[in-house]
Design a protein around this motif. Structure first.
Motif, mmCIF file in Angstrom:
data_model
loop_
_atom_site.group_PDB
_atom_site.id
_atom_site.type_symbol
_atom_site.label_atom_id
_atom_site.label_comp_id
_atom_site.label_asym_id
_atom_site.label_seq_id
_atom_site.Cartn_x
_atom_site.Cartn_y
_atom_site.Cartn_z
ATOM 1 N N LYS A 56 35.227 34.151 43.364
ATOM 2 C CA LYS A 56 33.884 34.124 42.542
ATOM 3 C C LYS A 56 33.850 35.608 41.849
ATOM 4 N N ALA A 57 33.631 36.523 42.938
ATOM 5 C CA ALA A 57 33.177 37.900 42.473
ATOM 6 C C ALA A 57 34.414 38.415 41.785
ATOM 7 N N LEU A 58 35.555 38.051 42.053
ATOM 8 C CA LEU A 58 36.541 38.662 41.240
ATOM 9 C C LEU A 58 36.681 38.151 39.847
ATOM 10 N N ASP A 59 36.362 36.816 39.652
ATOM 11 C CA ASP A 59 36.488 36.122 38.315
ATOM 12 C C ASP A 59 35.302 36.853 37.484
ATOM 13 N N ALA A 60 34.005 37.301 38.056
ATOM 14 C CA ALA A 60 32.895 37.922 37.326
ATOM 15 C C ALA A 60 33.679 39.412 36.656
ATOM 16 N N LEU A 61 34.694 39.855 37.064
ATOM 17 C CA LEU A 61 34.999 41.248 36.484
ATOM 18 C C LEU A 61 36.093 41.094 35.294
ATOM 19 N N GLY A 62 36.514 39.530 35.122
ATOM 20 C CA GLY A 62 37.332 39.386 33.846
ATOM 21 C C GLY A 62 38.506 40.096 33.852
ATOM 22 N N LEU A 63 39.469 39.702 34.911
ATOM 23 C CA LEU A 63 40.643 40.238 35.092
ATOM 24 C C LEU A 63 41.796 40.093 34.044
ATOM 25 N N ARG A 64 41.599 39.250 33.246
ATOM 26 C CA ARG A 64 42.701 39.099 32.193
ATOM 27 C C ARG A 64 42.893 40.097 31.158
ATOM 28 N N ASP A 65 42.063 41.016 31.058
ATOM 29 C CA ASP A 65 42.233 42.280 30.055
ATOM 30 C C ASP A 65 43.017 43.336 31.002
ATOM 31 N N VAL A 66 43.000 43.145 32.447
ATOM 32 C CA VAL A 66 43.748 44.228 33.226
ATOM 33 C C VAL A 66 45.065 44.299 33.120
ATOM 34 N N ASP A 67 45.970 45.411 33.023
ATOM 35 C CA ASP A 67 47.345 45.301 32.795
ATOM 36 C C ASP A 67 47.946 45.577 34.077
ATOM 37 N N VAL A 68 47.335 46.286 35.041
ATOM 38 C CA VAL A 68 47.971 46.765 36.386
ATOM 39 C C VAL A 68 46.859 46.664 37.515
ATOM 40 N N GLY A 69 47.073 45.970 38.521
ATOM 41 C CA GLY A 69 46.247 45.903 39.662
ATOM 42 C C GLY A 69 47.074 46.401 40.850
ATOM 43 N N ILE A 70 46.381 47.473 41.573
ATOM 44 C CA ILE A 70 47.009 48.276 42.581
ATOM 45 C C ILE A 70 45.986 47.954 43.728
ATOM 46 N N VAL A 71 46.651 47.289 44.784
ATOM 47 C CA VAL A 71 46.062 46.946 45.722
ATOM 48 C C VAL A 71 46.379 47.994 47.096
ATOM 49 N N CYS A 72 45.475 48.629 47.429
ATOM 50 C CA CYS A 72 45.748 49.857 48.519
ATOM 51 C C CYS A 72 45.218 49.608 49.693
ATOM 52 N N ILE A 73 44.629 48.517 49.968
ATOM 53 C CA ILE A 73 44.236 48.159 51.466
ATOM 54 C C ILE A 73 44.935 48.507 52.297
ATOM 55 N N GLY A 74 44.917 49.138 53.336
ATOM 56 C CA GLY A 74 45.762 49.964 54.300
ATOM 57 C C GLY A 74 46.016 49.047 55.511
ATOM 58 N N GLU A 75 45.284 49.061 56.411
ATOM 59 C CA GLU A 75 45.427 48.304 57.753
ATOM 60 C C GLU A 75 45.117 46.827 57.925
ATOM 61 N N ASP A 76 44.424 46.512 56.875
ATOM 62 C CA ASP A 76 44.150 44.872 57.052
ATOM 63 C C ASP A 76 44.929 44.246 56.043
ATOM 64 N N PHE A 77 46.141 43.710 56.708
ATOM 65 C CA PHE A 77 47.059 43.150 55.885
ATOM 66 C C PHE A 77 46.624 41.782 55.241
ATOM 67 N N GLU A 78 45.850 40.848 56.057
ATOM 68 C CA GLU A 78 45.567 39.940 55.311
ATOM 69 C C GLU A 78 44.489 39.721 54.349
ATOM 70 N N ALA A 79 43.696 41.092 54.284
ATOM 71 C CA ALA A 79 42.892 41.033 52.774
ATOM 72 C C ALA A 79 43.575 41.766 51.759
ATOM 73 N N ASN A 80 44.598 42.511 52.198
ATOM 74 C CA ASN A 80 45.619 42.890 51.301
ATOM 75 C C ASN A 80 46.471 41.739 50.407
ATOM 76 N N LEU A 81 46.951 40.974 51.463
ATOM 77 C CA LEU A 81 47.627 39.906 50.650
ATOM 78 C C LEU A 81 46.901 39.015 49.835
ATOM 79 N N LEU A 82 45.850 38.574 50.426
ATOM 80 C CA LEU A 82 44.731 37.781 49.823
ATOM 81 C C LEU A 82 44.567 38.229 48.390
ATOM 82 N N THR A 83 43.993 39.388 48.423
ATOM 83 C CA THR A 83 43.504 40.099 47.272
ATOM 84 C C THR A 83 44.782 40.293 46.157
ATOM 85 N N SER A 84 46.040 40.484 46.629
ATOM 86 C CA SER A 84 47.163 40.754 45.788
ATOM 87 C C SER A 84 47.566 39.114 45.188
#
Lengths: 229, 229
Positions: A56-84
């Motif tokens: 829900k918090a992500l939805d509030a950011l209006g991601l449809r306008d974003v061209d490139v998302g880079i998920v740089c979360i390092g050690e927490d793989f689960e959070a990285n995968l979910l976010t990606s």
């Protein structure tokens, strides 16, 4: 110019944000640590402190306008995968994820992540290679099997021409540049400076004992050269 | 073969340990997290769970025999700095430290650390550069100002010879290799494969629209080429 979103403000994420901003792009950054968000707030377009796995918090950011998302979360793989996966499903056109081991790369590929970067893994490979090959000053991989290397000149090369050394036929490598240390006089006296004296040198170029050679070739061939030095 | 000690088993430290072991060297690893130590115990020479800033515990390891110490502690700069200085004072011949920002680099240099690596920073620079230059497929820095880049062929280059394009005179860059996608027939039907068709191609080499060029030059010149494409 493209719009970017960077999730995770560790060393890699922060550097990436700074580099993209310097190139004149619009950059939104997200991290759940307020300290890290505050540190870059003044230089980025928009900085948010939130949990990137919260749909829900992500939805509030209006991601449809974003061209490139880079998920740089390092050690927490689960959070990285979910976010990606969330960024991809919310309409970000290209999603790049940071991976830290071969299994993570496979999983990112399976869920359709567009590009995978492995900063720590690549840097470690490069450092290990340069540590065991002492005459190697630096190496840059151009593809999985091809690399450019800077090597100091072995004593047996000094005073000979590239034509005579015939490195292409003997080792399958090409000398693409010669760097030479030149002494110049600065305001505090003589200073040694590295200078490129030749890009794509010819067969009649004579190698000096103190030169640095930039060579390109398959990594197996580079290995062979360095072992023979 | 040299003896190595690696402190900090994050992504970078773990990869480095694996790479050095593969090259047949002796590697001692240290981390204060038991999970991380256990993960690599079977592949390294010796794995220790301890606080690397504890001088007495370090003494027990017999560091005088160690040729190279690499401190890979990521986010905790104080622990990284303390450990780096301790390794140096305990007789490790070469100490390499991981840095994450310009201030850290200055401090490491001031205390006499022999080599500094910045994995996250370098990877971020490279990724930012390739994101803003779309025709750029990959870039590898050979020195601070020189790089090798893989670029896709712009439409205006197709069908022309390298001699006619004259990239060296026009942009100050050299084409050092040409990669071409070749269709081969595997057991599941046709597969596209990248193949190096020419290393150091000559003036009469004709560029194909789908080729990938590996070029070398100063980064400023590479920038100019990519902007003009």
């Amino acid at each position: 110019m493209d719009k970017y979103i960077i999730v995770g403000l560790g060393v890699f994420g922060r550097s990436l944000a700074k580099n993209l901003i310097q190139k004149g792009t619009e950059v939104i950054v997200i991290d759940k640590e307020m300290d890290l968000v505050e540190e870059v707030r003044d230089i980025v377009t928009y900085a948010v402190c939130m949990d990137s796995t919260d749909e829900k918090a992500l939805d509030a950011l209006g991601l449809r306008d974003v061209d490139v998302g880079i998920v740089c979360i390092g050690e927490d793989f689960e959070a990285n995968l979910l976010t990606s996966v969330l960024l991809k499903h919310k309409g970000v056109k290209k999603v790049i994820s940071r991976a830290s081991d071969p299994l993570h790369i496979k999983i990112f590929k399976a869920v359709g992540i567009h590009q995978i970067v492995t900063p720590g893994v690549e840097a470690a490979e490069k450092l290990a290679y340069s540590l065991v090959h002492k005459s190697l000053l630096d190496i840059s991989y151009i593809s999985e099997t091809t690399a450019a290397a800077k090597i100091s000149v072995p004593p047996s090369f000094a005073g000979k021409t590239l034509g005579k050394l015939n490195l292409r036929a003997r080792f399958g490598i090409n000398v693409v540049a010669i760097h030479r240390m030149i002494e110049t006089v600065g305001k505090d006296g003589p200073v040694l400076q590295e200078k490129v004296i030749s890009n794509i040198p010819g067969a009649d170029t004579v190698i000096d004992a103190s030169d640095i050679l930039v060579v390109i070739g398959e990594t197996d061939n580079l290995d062979k050269v360095m072992k023979s030095l």
